[in-house]
Design a protein around this motif. Structure first.
Motif, PDB file in Angstrom:
ATOM      1  N   ASP A 215      13.895 -18.364  57.403  1.00 20.60           N
ATOM      2  CA  ASP A 215      13.786 -17.229  56.349  1.00 20.60           C
ATOM      3  C   ASP A 215      13.073 -17.783  55.379  1.00 20.60           C
ATOM      4  O   ASP A 215      13.292 -18.967  54.924  1.00 20.60           O
ATOM      5  N   ARG A 294      26.896 -11.007  61.634  1.00 16.21           N
ATOM      6  CA  ARG A 294      25.815  -9.947  62.252  1.00 16.21           C
ATOM      7  C   ARG A 294      24.486 -10.543  62.293  1.00 16.21           C
ATOM      8  O   ARG A 294      24.378 -11.619  61.894  1.00 16.21           O
ATOM      9  N   GLU A 299      15.836 -12.412  60.512  1.00 17.14           N
ATOM     10  CA  GLU A 299      15.729 -13.036  61.636  1.00 17.14           C
ATOM     11  C   GLU A 299      15.784 -12.007  62.664  1.00 17.14           C
ATOM     12  O   GLU A 299      15.407 -12.459  63.857  1.00 17.14           O
TER      13      GLU A 299
HETATM   14  N1  GLY Z   1      18.458 -13.636  56.462  1.00 18.83           N
HETATM   15  C1  GLY Z   1      19.513 -13.523  55.419  1.00 18.83           C
HETATM   16  C2  GLY Z   1      20.517 -12.463  55.723  1.00 18.83           C
HETATM   17  O1  GLY Z   1      20.326 -11.851  56.776  1.00 18.83           O
HETATM   18  O2  GLY Z   1      21.586 -12.852  55.251  1.00 18.83           O
END
Ligand code: GLY
Length: 438
Positions: A215, A294, A299
Motif C-alpha cells: 500500500d 478485516r 489491498e
Molecule cells: N491499507 C490499510 C488499511 O486497510 O488499514
C-alpha cells in the motif's frame, strides 16, 4: 442465497463484484453509510444507517432473510456485530469482538505477541500517565520512536518521530492528547524498511494466504505529504513482492499463523474472517506494524480483482470451517490499484462535487468509494472517491492500464502517478538492498 455486506466503500464494492461473479445463485444486500451507486446496481435491497448499530443491522438482516454476512470495516467488529449475528443464527465473516481486539486494541495485540513469544515484536511499553514516558523516549533515542493510541482513532492515532514528531516536547504533547481521549499510550521503537500487507482467509481452524500487497499511505508522488487511508497498491504475478526474499514471506506467514493460534487459545473462540498482518521488512528480519481484522482497503481491491475461485463457495467454506487451498485460487497476474481523491484531500478535501465516470473504458475494475447517488448524479463526499485496478502480466503494464483509466475520471480529483511505476518499484528494491547490506 441471501448475502449481506456491511459497509459501502470501495472495499465493499470489490466484495460485491466478487460475490456477483459467483456461479451461485445469490441475492445481494447492503447495509452502508451512503448510497454507493456501484454497489446499488448489484444489490436487491440497500439500506443506509449507522453500521455500528448491531441491533438495527441484525433486525434488518432478519427482515431480508439473510443467510450469510460479510462485515467490511473494523468499526462494526469493535461493537460486536459478528457476535450479534452468530447469536441470531446467521453465519458471519468477520471475527467476534473479543478476537477483533487484535485490531481494535494495540495493547492487546502487542501483549498477545509477547505472552506467546511470537517473532516480529518491536520493543514497546505502555503508559497510562506521562510518568516515565520521557525516560523511555530517551532510551529509544532521538527520532527512533513511534507513539500510538491504544484504540481506533480513525487513522489519527499514530505519530512517528522524524515524520510527525520533531522534538520530545511534541512527543509529550501527542501523548497528552492520547491521555485526554482516555486512551492508553503505546511507545514503540521505530522500524526502518519496507512495509507490506499479508492478508489471509480464516475458517476458525486454519489460515489460507492471499497475494502480498504493498500500500502507499502518503498523499503525493514520491511518498510525500500527509498520511491517507491509502492512495494505491500493487501486487506481483508470483503473489510475492519484488523487494522481499522467500524467507521474508515465510517469516510473515509464520507470524500470521502464530497470532491466529494465540488468538484462539487466548479467546476460546474460532477466528472466522480475514486476518491481515501489516509487516515491515527490516535489516534484521520481519516485524509487525499492526494487525487488522478485516480486508485492507485498497489491498482488497488488488486481490479480489484476480480471485479466480468462486467467492460465495469460499465464504461458505470459511463459515463452515472447511476451507482448503483448493477454495482459494488467484490468477498469476500483477495488479496496480490507484485511488482518485478530491483536491485538498486528506486535510481540506473539496466535497459535494459531481464526478463523471463515463469515460472509464473498462468499468469491471472500477471501484467507487466515498460517493453518494443524488438523483441521477454521482456526488463525491470528500474522502477517497474511486479506485481503478489495472491487471496485466507485469506490474508495469498493470500500472499503465490503471494510470490511463484513473486519469479519465472527470472531477476536481488527483491521484498518485508513481504507484507501480518501474522507478518506484526499483527504489523499493534498492532501499531493501541498502539496508540489508548495513
Ligand atoms: N491499507 C490499510 C488499511 O486497510 O488499514
Amino acid at each position: 442465497m441471501n448475502i449481506l455486506v456491511i459497509g459501502s466503500g470501495a472495499r465493499e464494492h470489490a466484495l460485491f463484484k466478487a460475490l456477483h461473479r459467483s456461479p451461485h445463485k445469490t441475492s445481494l444486500f447492503c447495509y452502508g453509510t451512503a448510497i454507493n451507486p456501484g454497489i446499488h446496481q448489484l444489490t436487491n435491497q440497500y439500506c443506509t444507517g449507522d453500521i455500528t448499530d448491531c441491533a438495527a443491522v441484525v433486525s434488518m438482516a432478519k427482515l431480508w432473510g439473510i443467510e450469510l454476512v460479510i462485515i467490511g470495516p473494523e468499526a462494526p467488529l469493535e461493537k460486536g456485530m459478528a457476535d450479534a449475528f452468530w447469536q441470531a443464527g446467521i453465519p458471519t465473516i468477520g471475527p467476534k469482538k473479543i478476537l477483533a481486539q487484535i485490531e481494535t486494541s494495540k495493547e492487546f495485540a502487542r501483549d498477545l505477541m509477547q505472552k506467546h513469544r511470537i517473532a516480529g515484536l518491536p520493543r514497546y511499553k505502555k503508559f497510562t500517565t506521562l510518568n516515565h514516558v520521557e525516560d523511555f523516549l530517551n532510551e529509544l533515542g532521538e527520532g527512533n520512536y513511534v507513539i500510538k493510541a491504544n484504540g481506533l482513532m480513525g487513522g489519527k492515532g499514530v505519530k512517528v518521530a522524524g515524520d510527525h514528531l520533531h522534538s520530545i516536547t511534541e512527543a509529550l504533547g501527542f501523548c497528552q492528547e492520547i491521555l485526554d481521549k482516555k486512551q492508553t499510550i503505546l511507545i514503540e521503537e521505530k522500524l526502518i524498511g519496507q512495509e507490506f500487507s499479508f492478508m489471509c482467509f480464516a475458517d476458525g481452524k486454519k489460515l489460507v494466504p492471499m497475494p502480498l500487497v504493498q500500500d502507499h499511505k502518503r498523499a503525493y508522488n514520491g511518498d510525500k505529504g500527509p498520511n491517507t487511508g491509502g492512495m494505491g497498491s500493487y501486487s506481483d504475478t508470483d503473489h510475492r513482492l519484488p523487494f522481499l526474499t522467500p524467507n521474508d514471506v515465510d517469516e510473515a506467514l509464520a507470524i500470521n499463523k502464530a497470532v491466529f493460534q494465540a488468538l484462539s487459545t487466548e479467546c476460546g473462540e474460532p477466528y472466522i474472517g480475514i486476518l491481515y498482518g501489516s509487516f515491515i521488512a527490516t535489516k534484521s528480519g520481519i516485524y509487525v506494524i499492526e494487525f487488522n481484522a478485516r480486508f485492507g482497503d485498497p489491498e482488497a481491491l488488488n486481490v479480489l480483482s484476480i480471485l479466480e475461485s468462486d467467492f460465495v463457495a469460499l465464504c461458505q467454506a470459511m463459515v463452515n470451517g472447511n476451507l482448503t487451498e483448493e477454495n482459494v485460487k488467484f490468477s498469476k497476474q500483477a495488479t496496480v490499484c490507484k485511488y482518485a481523491v478530491p483536491e485538498g484531500y486528506p486535510d481540506a478535501p473539496q466535497k459535494n462535487f459531481i464526478v463523471d465516470f463515463s469515460r472509464v473504458a473498462h468499468q469491471d475494475h472500477l471501484y467507487l468509494s466515498s460517493v453518494n447517488q443524488v438523483d441521477d448524479q454521482i456526488v463525491a463526499e470528500g474522502s477517497r472517491t474511486a479506485a481503478y485496478v489495472g491487471i496485466a502480466d507485469t506490474i508495469f503494464a498493470a500500472e499503465q492500464h490503471a494510470e490511463h483509466e484513473i486519469s479519465s475520471i472527470e472531477g476536481p480529483l488527483f491521484h498518485r502517478q508513481d504507484i507501480g511505476t518501474q522507478q518506484l518499484i526499483q527504489q523499493r528494491i534498492d532501499h531493501m538492498q541498502r539496508i540489508r547490506a548495513l
